[in-house]
Design a protein around this motif. Structure first.
Motif, PDB file in Angstrom:
ATOM      1  N   ALA A 170       0.700  -1.182  -0.286  1.00  0.00           N
ATOM      2  CA  ALA A 170       0.029  -0.131   0.037  1.00  0.00           C
ATOM      3  C   ALA A 170       1.057   1.242  -0.036  1.00  0.00           C
ATOM      4  O   ALA A 170       0.752   2.315  -0.905  1.00  0.00           O
ATOM      5  N   ALA A 171       1.947   1.343   0.776  1.00  0.00           N
ATOM      6  CA  ALA A 171       2.787   2.437   0.745  1.00  0.00           C
ATOM      7  C   ALA A 171       3.414   2.631  -0.597  1.00  0.00           C
ATOM      8  O   ALA A 171       3.601   3.614  -1.096  1.00  0.00           O
ATOM      9  N   TRP A 172       4.022   1.647  -1.108  1.00  0.00           N
ATOM     10  CA  TRP A 172       4.545   1.651  -2.412  1.00  0.00           C
ATOM     11  C   TRP A 172       3.475   1.921  -3.421  1.00  0.00           C
ATOM     12  O   TRP A 172       4.036   2.815  -4.158  1.00  0.00           O
ATOM     13  N   SER A 173       2.577   1.626  -3.427  1.00  0.00           N
ATOM     14  CA  SER A 173       1.611   1.794  -4.252  1.00  0.00           C
ATOM     15  C   SER A 173       1.241   3.474  -4.327  1.00  0.00           C
ATOM     16  O   SER A 173       1.037   4.303  -5.119  1.00  0.00           O
ATOM     17  N   PHE A 174       0.954   3.948  -3.128  1.00  0.00           N
ATOM     18  CA  PHE A 174       0.537   4.980  -2.748  1.00  0.00           C
ATOM     19  C   PHE A 174       1.521   6.210  -3.159  1.00  0.00           C
ATOM     20  O   PHE A 174       1.373   7.092  -3.934  1.00  0.00           O
ATOM     21  N   LEU A 209       1.657   6.165  -7.204  1.00  0.00           N
ATOM     22  CA  LEU A 209       0.397   6.946  -7.675  1.00  0.00           C
ATOM     23  C   LEU A 209       0.716   8.227  -7.537  1.00  0.00           C
ATOM     24  O   LEU A 209       0.333   9.248  -8.488  1.00  0.00           O
ATOM     25  N   LEU A 210       1.138   9.041  -6.376  1.00  0.00           N
ATOM     26  CA  LEU A 210       1.615  10.155  -6.205  1.00  0.00           C
ATOM     27  C   LEU A 210       2.615  10.916  -7.165  1.00  0.00           C
ATOM     28  O   LEU A 210       2.513  11.915  -7.523  1.00  0.00           O
ATOM     29  N   ARG A 211       3.802  10.151  -7.412  1.00  0.00           N
ATOM     30  CA  ARG A 211       4.853  10.617  -8.119  1.00  0.00           C
ATOM     31  C   ARG A 211       4.218  10.660  -9.673  1.00  0.00           C
ATOM     32  O   ARG A 211       4.899  11.577 -10.349  1.00  0.00           O
ATOM     33  N   ARG A 216      -5.838  10.639  -8.484  1.00  0.00           N
ATOM     34  CA  ARG A 216      -6.947  10.988  -8.831  1.00  0.00           C
ATOM     35  C   ARG A 216      -7.863   9.904  -9.675  1.00  0.00           C
ATOM     36  O   ARG A 216      -8.968   9.636  -9.614  1.00  0.00           O
ATOM     37  N   GLU A 217      -7.062   9.532 -10.522  1.00  0.00           N
ATOM     38  CA  GLU A 217      -7.575   8.801 -11.781  1.00  0.00           C
ATOM     39  C   GLU A 217      -7.862   7.275 -11.187  1.00  0.00           C
ATOM     40  O   GLU A 217      -9.084   6.877 -11.380  1.00  0.00           O
ATOM     41  N   LYS A 257       0.719  -0.853 -17.869  1.00  0.00           N
ATOM     42  CA  LYS A 257       1.693  -1.455 -16.970  1.00  0.00           C
ATOM     43  C   LYS A 257       2.023  -0.761 -15.624  1.00  0.00           C
ATOM     44  O   LYS A 257       2.379  -1.136 -14.603  1.00  0.00           O
ATOM     45  N   ASP A 258       1.932   0.685 -15.859  1.00  0.00           N
ATOM     46  CA  ASP A 258       2.296   1.676 -14.713  1.00  0.00           C
ATOM     47  C   ASP A 258       1.657   1.304 -13.444  1.00  0.00           C
ATOM     48  O   ASP A 258       2.071   1.715 -12.378  1.00  0.00           O
TER      49      ASP A 258
END
Length: 169
Positions: free
Chosen positions: A102-106, A109-111, A116-117, A146-147
């Motif tokens: 979850a931390a990695w994904s968060f 997604l922010l970077r 939002r998407e 794949k991102d």
């Protein structure tokens, strides 16, 4: 011995997931059979419990595969974790791995500016599932790319390693 076997299994599975985006069935099958052999040395009841834990976890998590929210290899890794460690310790290791994920994904997604998407897509997906009253694919490679894919086996490896550190402390 069991902890070391699981460590090697998850370390390589995590590397494969990071590099290739999948985990070879042959690799996971080898560790399934190896685990059965290790538990069989403790008696047939231990070996049966190992197989039952694996089948139970795989069955419970199969819905996430049907929805295309998780890969089959990730589910097999989670089933092996619970098979080797038992349900309580296995769920704890998986939970820690999911926190890493979850931390990695968060952060990703922010970077990449996708938060939002992806949140919009999640809410739209949940609404569509309830409206249509059927299981739909959440992740569609042609649409999503794949991102947005996270190598969950690597996160499970980190979770297992961290749970080993906590256990020894």
């Amino acid at each position: 011995m069991r902890e070391g076997c699981l460590f090697v299994c998850l370390a390589a599975a995590g590397l494969w997931d990071v590099r290739a985006g999948r985990i070879p069935n042959l690799w996971l099958g080898f560790w399934l059979i190896a685990g059965f052999g290790l538990f069989a040395c403790s008696g047939w009841l231990a070996a049966a419990g190992y197989l039952i834990r694996i089948a139970a976890i795989a069955s419970i998590l199969f819905l996430f595969f049907l929805c295309r929210m998780m890969g089959a290899g990730d589910i097999k890794c989670m089933a092996l974790i619970c098979g080797y460690l038992g349900i309580s310790s296995g769920v704890r290791a998986i939970g820690v791995g999911l926190v890493f994920g979850a931390a990695w994904s968060f952060i990703r997604l922010l970077r990449k500016g996708l938060m939002r998407e992806r949140m919009g897509r999640l809410f739209a997906y949940v609404g569509q599932v309830f409206r249509e009253k059927r299981i739909l694919a959440y992740y569609v490679p042609d649409r999503d790319g794949k991102d947005v894919v996270l190598p969950l086996a690597a996160c499970l490896f980190l979770g297992y390693g961290f749970s080993l550190l906590l256990k020894s402390a």
